[in-house]
Design an enzyme around this catalytic site. Structure first.
Site, PDB file in Angstrom:
ATOM      1  N   SER A  71      67.747  96.983 120.382  1.00 57.56           N
ATOM      2  CA  SER A  71      67.399  97.126 121.798  1.00 57.56           C
ATOM      3  C   SER A  71      68.342  96.320 122.678  1.00 57.56           C
ATOM      4  O   SER A  71      68.910  95.314 122.251  1.00 57.56           O
ATOM      5  CB  SER A  71      65.974  96.644 122.060  1.00 57.56           C
ATOM      6  OG  SER A  71      65.062  97.295 121.229  1.00 57.56           O
TER       7      SER A  71
HETATM    8  N1  SAH Z   1      63.739  95.270 116.568  1.00 63.08           N
HETATM    9  C1  SAH Z   1      64.925  95.896 116.044  1.00 63.08           C
HETATM   10  C2  SAH Z   1      65.225  97.242 116.642  1.00 63.08           C
HETATM   11  C3  SAH Z   1      64.300  98.253 116.136  1.00 63.08           C
HETATM   12  S1  SAH Z   1      64.780  99.935 116.311  1.00 63.08           S
HETATM   13  C4  SAH Z   1      66.139  95.008 116.147  1.00 63.08           C
HETATM   14  O1  SAH Z   1      66.055  93.901 116.709  1.00 63.08           O
HETATM   15  O2  SAH Z   1      67.172  95.429 115.634  1.00 63.08           O
HETATM   16  C5  SAH Z   1      63.284 100.617 115.680  1.00 63.08           C
HETATM   17  C6  SAH Z   1      63.108 100.470 114.205  1.00 63.08           C
HETATM   18  O3  SAH Z   1      61.816 100.953 113.885  1.00 63.08           O
HETATM   19  C7  SAH Z   1      64.083 101.319 113.371  1.00 63.08           C
HETATM   20  O4  SAH Z   1      64.801 100.488 112.503  1.00 63.08           O
HETATM   21  C8  SAH Z   1      63.173 102.281 112.611  1.00 63.08           C
HETATM   22  O5  SAH Z   1      63.620 102.559 111.305  1.00 63.08           O
HETATM   23  C9  SAH Z   1      61.864 101.518 112.606  1.00 63.08           C
HETATM   24  N2  SAH Z   1      60.656 102.320 112.394  1.00 63.08           N
HETATM   25  C10 SAH Z   1      60.329 103.533 112.912  1.00 63.08           C
HETATM   26  N3  SAH Z   1      59.106 103.908 112.510  1.00 63.08           N
HETATM   27  C11 SAH Z   1      58.624 102.905 111.711  1.00 63.08           C
HETATM   28  C12 SAH Z   1      57.407 102.689 110.988  1.00 63.08           C
HETATM   29  N4  SAH Z   1      56.404 103.579 110.990  1.00 63.08           N
HETATM   30  N5  SAH Z   1      57.279 101.542 110.295  1.00 63.08           N
HETATM   31  C13 SAH Z   1      58.279 100.613 110.266  1.00 63.08           C
HETATM   32  N6  SAH Z   1      59.443 100.756 110.926  1.00 63.08           N
HETATM   33  C14 SAH Z   1      59.613 101.889 111.645  1.00 63.08           C
END
Ligand code: SAH
Length: 227
Positions: A71
């Site tokens: 993000s």
């Molecule tokens: N907080 C992260 C950015 C997250 S992007 C950072 O600092 O880099 C969103 C993430 O959510 C992605 O990596 C995606 O794979 C994950 N995601 C999506 N659905 C999910 C679920 N049901 N359980 C766990 N992770 C999930």
């Protein structure tokens, strides 16, 4: 140390990071000093892929592989500040990604539990967090929409992917008085929802528009097959 930056380069990143905090975060109204300090402390460039390092402190999200993104710094600060963390909390994060936001949370609370459904990202984030000494973060691979019942309840929960609605297990696993922040809406556009648990139910406020990659899993978006 292998891959270590020379002191000059590391100074440049520290300057870029200080500017990021002032221009993108404090100036836009985030005033929680602990959050500002955490954003200033965590080396964001160490969490993005090598080819994006030089742009790590820009005012935008960046690709982290597997079609996922880290993000924008301001959004991380906004979401984390919405949790009003004091230091003693146990926090659950859904969507570890590269581990950056977990590292920011690590500076602000007692314990961080974070779940990532993509195993490659989960193991990469786990290694990175360990390597950089964020020892109060526990990374799990799995479907975060189910929460982490074995470690519940949590004082705060933060969802880093766009949900069609608030996953009910997360509300169940939140402590009374605890805060939850989650982007809710369509796959293309969401509103940041901040909820506080009162008498077993979530009281909700909205904190502006945002755009996240979709949350998958049992309580997330189902992938639409082509054709
Ligand atoms: N907080 C992260 C950015 C997250 S992007 C950072 O600092 O880099 C969103 C993430 O959510 C992605 O990596 C995606 O794979 C994950 N995601 C999506 N659905 C999910 C679920 N049901 N359980 C766990 N992770 C999930």
């Amino acid at each position: 140390m292998d891959g270590a930056l020379d002191p000059g380069q590391s100074n440049i990143f520290a300057t870029l990071r200080a500017n990021m905090v002032e221009q993108q975060i404090r100036r836009r109204g985030i005033s929680d000093e602990r959050v500002l300090q955490a954003m200033e402390a965590v080396p964001r460039h160490e969490f993005v892929p090598e080819k994006w390092k030089a742009r790590a402190y820009e005012d935008e999200p960046l690709p982290i592989g597997d079609e996922q993104t880290i993000s924008q710094p301001y959004i991380v600060a906004l979401m984390v500040a919405a949790l009003h963390l004091k230091g003693a909390e146990r926090v659950l994060e859904i969507g570890t990604g590269c581990g950056y936001q977990a590292a920011v949370l690590s500076c602000l609370v007692n314990q961080v539990f974070t779940i990532e459904m993509r195993t490659g990202l989960a193991s990469g984030a786990g290694n990175r967090l360990r390597e950089h000494g964020y020892s109060n973060v526990n990374v799990y691979a799995g479907d975060g929409t189910l929460g982490l019942p074995a470690h519940a309840p949590f004082d705060a929960i933060i969802v880093a992917a766009a949900a069609p609605e608030i996953p009910s297990p997360l509300v169940e696993q939140l402590n009374e008085g605890g805060l939850l922040v989650v982007p809710v809406g369509s796959e293309l556009q969401q509103e940041l929802v901040v909820g506080v648990k009162k008498n077993g139910r979530l009281q909700i406020e909205r904190a502006g528009n945002c755009r996240f990659v979709p949350l998958r899993g049992v309580h997330g978006w189902k992938k639409v097959e082509a054709g």
